[in-house]
Design a protein around this motif. Structure first.
Motif, PDB file in Angstrom:
ATOM      1  N   LEU A  19      20.564   0.045   5.226  1.00 31.64           N
ATOM      2  CA  LEU A  19      19.292  -0.527   4.815  1.00 31.64           C
ATOM      3  C   LEU A  19      18.144   0.295   5.386  1.00 31.64           C
ATOM      4  CD1 LEU A  19      19.909  -4.351   5.427  1.00 31.64           C
ATOM      5  CD2 LEU A  19      20.146  -3.077   3.290  1.00 31.64           C
ATOM      6  N   ALA A  20      16.998   0.208   4.743  1.00 28.77           N
ATOM      7  CA  ALA A  20      15.793   0.820   5.293  1.00 28.77           C
ATOM      8  C   ALA A  20      15.509   0.144   6.637  1.00 28.77           C
ATOM      9  CB  ALA A  20      14.626   0.624   4.327  1.00 28.77           C
ATOM     10  N   PRO A  21      14.858   0.837   7.574  1.00 33.02           N
ATOM     11  CA  PRO A  21      14.639   0.261   8.906  1.00 33.02           C
ATOM     12  C   PRO A  21      13.954  -1.108   8.888  1.00 33.02           C
ATOM     13  CG  PRO A  21      14.073   2.584   8.919  1.00 33.02           C
ATOM     14  CD  PRO A  21      14.369   2.212   7.490  1.00 33.02           C
ATOM     15  N   GLY A  22      12.958  -1.293   8.060  1.00 25.91           N
ATOM     16  CA  GLY A  22      12.262  -2.579   8.001  1.00 25.91           C
ATOM     17  C   GLY A  22      13.168  -3.684   7.494  1.00 25.91           C
ATOM     18  N   GLU A  23      13.980  -3.376   6.498  1.00 34.29           N
ATOM     19  CA  GLU A  23      14.906  -4.368   5.958  1.00 34.29           C
ATOM     20  C   GLU A  23      15.946  -4.753   7.013  1.00 34.29           C
ATOM     21  OE1 GLU A  23      14.564  -2.574   1.427  1.00 34.29           O
ATOM     22  OE2 GLU A  23      16.345  -2.137   2.632  1.00 34.29           O
ATOM     23  N   ARG A  24      16.509  -3.743   7.687  1.00 35.08           N
ATOM     24  CA  ARG A  24      17.532  -3.999   8.707  1.00 35.08           C
ATOM     25  C   ARG A  24      16.958  -4.872   9.823  1.00 35.08           C
ATOM     26  NH1 ARG A  24      19.058   1.005   9.975  1.00 35.08           N
ATOM     27  NH2 ARG A  24      17.465   1.220  11.564  1.00 35.08           N
ATOM     28  N   MET A  25      15.757  -4.536  10.275  1.00 38.65           N
ATOM     29  CA  MET A  25      15.141  -5.285  11.369  1.00 38.65           C
ATOM     30  C   MET A  25      14.869  -6.730  10.947  1.00 38.65           C
ATOM     31  SD  MET A  25      14.084  -5.187  14.516  1.00 38.65           S
ATOM     32  CE  MET A  25      13.852  -3.459  14.903  1.00 38.65           C
ATOM     33  N   CYS A  26      14.299  -6.928   9.771  1.00 37.01           N
ATOM     34  CA  CYS A  26      13.956  -8.283   9.319  1.00 37.01           C
ATOM     35  C   CYS A  26      15.200  -9.127   9.069  1.00 37.01           C
ATOM     36  CB  CYS A  26      13.068  -8.217   8.073  1.00 37.01           C
ATOM     37  SG  CYS A  26      11.416  -7.576   8.411  1.00 37.01           S
ATOM     38  N   VAL A  27      16.221  -8.559   8.443  1.00 38.43           N
ATOM     39  CA  VAL A  27      17.462  -9.298   8.207  1.00 38.43           C
ATOM     40  C   VAL A  27      18.115  -9.644   9.540  1.00 38.43           C
ATOM     41  CG1 VAL A  27      19.819  -9.099   7.293  1.00 38.43           C
ATOM     42  CG2 VAL A  27      17.881  -8.413   5.883  1.00 38.43           C
ATOM     43  N   SER A  28      18.138  -8.692  10.476  1.00 36.89           N
ATOM     44  CA  SER A  28      18.750  -8.941  11.783  1.00 36.89           C
ATOM     45  C   SER A  28      18.013 -10.023  12.559  1.00 36.89           C
ATOM     46  CB  SER A  28      18.782  -7.650  12.609  1.00 36.89           C
ATOM     47  OG  SER A  28      19.604  -6.689  12.000  1.00 36.89           O
ATOM     48  N   LEU A  29      16.704  -9.994  12.506  1.00 39.75           N
ATOM     49  CA  LEU A  29      15.929 -11.003  13.227  1.00 39.75           C
ATOM     50  C   LEU A  29      16.113 -12.394  12.624  1.00 39.75           C
ATOM     51  CD1 LEU A  29      12.554  -9.190  13.934  1.00 39.75           C
ATOM     52  CD2 LEU A  29      14.276  -9.900  15.597  1.00 39.75           C
ATOM     53  N   CYS A  30      16.074 -12.474  11.291  1.00 36.16           N
ATOM     54  CA  CYS A  30      16.142 -13.778  10.636  1.00 36.16           C
ATOM     55  C   CYS A  30      17.550 -14.354  10.607  1.00 36.16           C
ATOM     56  CB  CYS A  30      15.559 -13.695   9.226  1.00 36.16           C
ATOM     57  SG  CYS A  30      13.785 -13.369   9.228  1.00 36.16           S
ATOM     58  N   PHE A  31      18.558 -13.506  10.486  1.00 38.68           N
ATOM     59  CA  PHE A  31      19.918 -14.027  10.379  1.00 38.68           C
ATOM     60  C   PHE A  31      20.752 -13.785  11.628  1.00 38.68           C
ATOM     61  CE2 PHE A  31      18.415 -13.819   6.095  1.00 38.68           C
ATOM     62  CZ  PHE A  31      18.867 -15.020   5.575  1.00 38.68           C
ATOM     63  N   GLY A  32      20.437 -12.756  12.394  1.00 33.00           N
ATOM     64  CA  GLY A  32      21.189 -12.481  13.618  1.00 33.00           C
ATOM     65  C   GLY A  32      20.608 -13.189  14.825  1.00 33.00           C
ATOM     66  N   ALA A  33      19.273 -13.178  14.931  1.00 34.63           N
ATOM     67  CA  ALA A  33      18.621 -13.788  16.084  1.00 34.63           C
ATOM     68  C   ALA A  33      18.138 -15.201  15.783  1.00 34.63           C
ATOM     69  CB  ALA A  33      17.440 -12.934  16.544  1.00 34.63           C
ATOM     70  N   GLY A  34      18.176 -15.610  14.533  1.00 38.74           N
ATOM     71  CA  GLY A  34      17.795 -16.974  14.172  1.00 38.74           C
ATOM     72  C   GLY A  34      16.305 -17.220  14.122  1.00 38.74           C
ATOM     73  N   LEU A  35      15.500 -16.175  14.008  1.00 36.38           N
ATOM     74  CA  LEU A  35      14.057 -16.361  13.897  1.00 36.38           C
ATOM     75  C   LEU A  35      13.710 -16.776  12.472  1.00 36.38           C
ATOM     76  CD1 LEU A  35      14.181 -14.696  16.568  1.00 36.38           C
ATOM     77  CD2 LEU A  35      12.078 -13.603  15.823  1.00 36.38           C
ATOM     78  N   SER A  36      12.671 -17.568  12.329  1.00 37.87           N
ATOM     79  CA  SER A  36      12.170 -17.899  11.000  1.00 37.87           C
ATOM     80  C   SER A  36      11.428 -16.683  10.469  1.00 37.87           C
ATOM     81  CB  SER A  36      11.225 -19.097  11.073  1.00 37.87           C
ATOM     82  OG  SER A  36      10.022 -18.741  11.742  1.00 37.87           O
ATOM     83  N   HIS A  37      11.103 -16.684   9.174  1.00 31.49           N
ATOM     84  CA  HIS A  37      10.322 -15.580   8.615  1.00 31.49           C
ATOM     85  C   HIS A  37       8.994 -15.453   9.353  1.00 31.49           C
ATOM     86  CE1 HIS A  37      12.962 -16.191   4.981  1.00 31.49           C
ATOM     87  NE2 HIS A  37      13.066 -14.894   5.191  1.00 31.49           N
ATOM     88  N   ALA A  38       8.369 -16.581   9.637  1.00 31.69           N
ATOM     89  CA  ALA A  38       7.072 -16.565  10.320  1.00 31.69           C
ATOM     90  C   ALA A  38       7.204 -16.002  11.739  1.00 31.69           C
ATOM     91  CB  ALA A  38       6.474 -17.965  10.356  1.00 31.69           C
ATOM     92  N   GLU A  39       8.262 -16.397  12.450  1.00 30.84           N
ATOM     93  CA  GLU A  39       8.470 -15.873  13.804  1.00 30.84           C
ATOM     94  C   GLU A  39       8.742 -14.373  13.773  1.00 30.84           C
ATOM     95  OE1 GLU A  39      10.429 -19.694  16.112  1.00 30.84           O
ATOM     96  OE2 GLU A  39      11.697 -18.515  14.767  1.00 30.84           O
ATOM     97  N   ALA A  40       9.524 -13.920  12.788  1.00 32.11           N
ATOM     98  CA  ALA A  40       9.790 -12.490  12.660  1.00 32.11           C
ATOM     99  C   ALA A  40       8.512 -11.732  12.333  1.00 32.11           C
ATOM    100  CB  ALA A  40      10.853 -12.239  11.587  1.00 32.11           C
ATOM    101  N   ALA A  41       7.686 -12.310  11.455  1.00 34.03           N
ATOM    102  CA  ALA A  41       6.415 -11.666  11.104  1.00 34.03           C
ATOM    103  C   ALA A  41       5.530 -11.526  12.337  1.00 34.03           C
ATOM    104  CB  ALA A  41       5.701 -12.473  10.021  1.00 34.03           C
ATOM    105  N   GLU A  42       5.492 -12.574  13.143  1.00 35.96           N
ATOM    106  CA  GLU A  42       4.681 -12.523  14.371  1.00 35.96           C
ATOM    107  C   GLU A  42       5.244 -11.495  15.345  1.00 35.96           C
ATOM    108  OE1 GLU A  42       3.643 -15.387  18.135  1.00 35.96           O
ATOM    109  OE2 GLU A  42       3.949 -16.333  16.193  1.00 35.96           O
ATOM    110  N   ALA A  43       6.573 -11.494  15.518  1.00 32.11           N
ATOM    111  CA  ALA A  43       7.194 -10.565  16.460  1.00 32.11           C
ATOM    112  C   ALA A  43       7.004  -9.112  16.031  1.00 32.11           C
ATOM    113  CB  ALA A  43       8.680 -10.882  16.594  1.00 32.11           C
ATOM    114  N   LEU A  44       7.054  -8.866  14.721  1.00 29.71           N
ATOM    115  CA  LEU A  44       6.916  -7.501  14.202  1.00 29.71           C
ATOM    116  C   LEU A  44       5.466  -7.120  13.925  1.00 29.71           C
ATOM    117  CD1 LEU A  44       9.907  -7.575  11.700  1.00 29.71           C
ATOM    118  CD2 LEU A  44       9.761  -6.212  13.788  1.00 29.71           C
TER     119      LEU A  44
END
Length: 193
Positions: free
Chosen positions: A131-156
């Protein structure tokens, strides 16, 4: 007997171990590290960390978790809690190194990695690396770390819509790469509604 203490700790639930660790029992926290260390390192590797970096960040996450163990209330899993700590620490490290800018551009560079082997086993880590780096990071955060989309957006430090787009594109690419070549499983799922 030292062995009996280890066996007794191994039989306890994570919440009980957290309570003991909060009371100052270091061996209880050591058991939590033993149970969940590889999962935390695995998440960090999926997010893009190299092995040594994943080890360093995982260690930092467990140290932070030990210092803040009294904050764990058992509302979720300990593994999810410490994974969120690790993900945030890794993101801060990326931001310090100014490597995070690559996630905002949505670049589609992909690495050539095999998704499975001859036995038909699925290699999720290999598929994530494509995956592209942004896709990998967002998928990993939302599905691997359990962050919501909003939490991932804030973290990134990205717009919510960008994170949602990265997640959708990433999941679509993973589905396409990990689907059986003959489509048999997909056909069966369509029929089941």
């Amino acid at each position: 007997m030292p062995g009996s203490t280890t066996l007794a700790l191994a039989s306890l639930h994570d919440v009980e171990l957290c309570a003991r660790a909060a009371a100052g029992e270091r061996k209880a926290f050591g058991e939590l590290v033993r149970r969940h260390g590889s999962a935390v390192r695995g998440l960090l590797r999926r997010m893009g960390a190299q092995a040594a970096e994943a080890d360093d960040v995982a260690q930092d996450a467990f140290l932070a978790g030990f210092e803040r163990i009294a904050e764990f209330r058992g509302e979720g899993t300990f593994a999810g809690w410490v994974k969120r700590i690790a993900a945030r620490l890794y993101l801060r490290r990326l931001q310090r190194e100014r490597r995070l800018g690559v996630f905002a551009d949505g670049g589609d560079e992909e690495m050539e990695v095999r998704d499975g082997d001859a036995d038909g086993r699925i290699d999720l880590d290999g598929a994530l690396k494509r995956l592209a780096p942004g896709e990998r990071m967002c998928v990993s955060l939302c599905f691997g770390a359990g962050l919501s989309h909003a939490e991932a957006a804030e973290a990134l430090n990205l717009p919510l819509g960008t994170v949602k787009s990265h997640v959708k594109r990433g999941l679509d690419k993973l589905r396409a790469r990990l689907a059986p070549a003959d489509g048999a499983v997909l056909e069966g799922r369509r029929g089941n509604g």
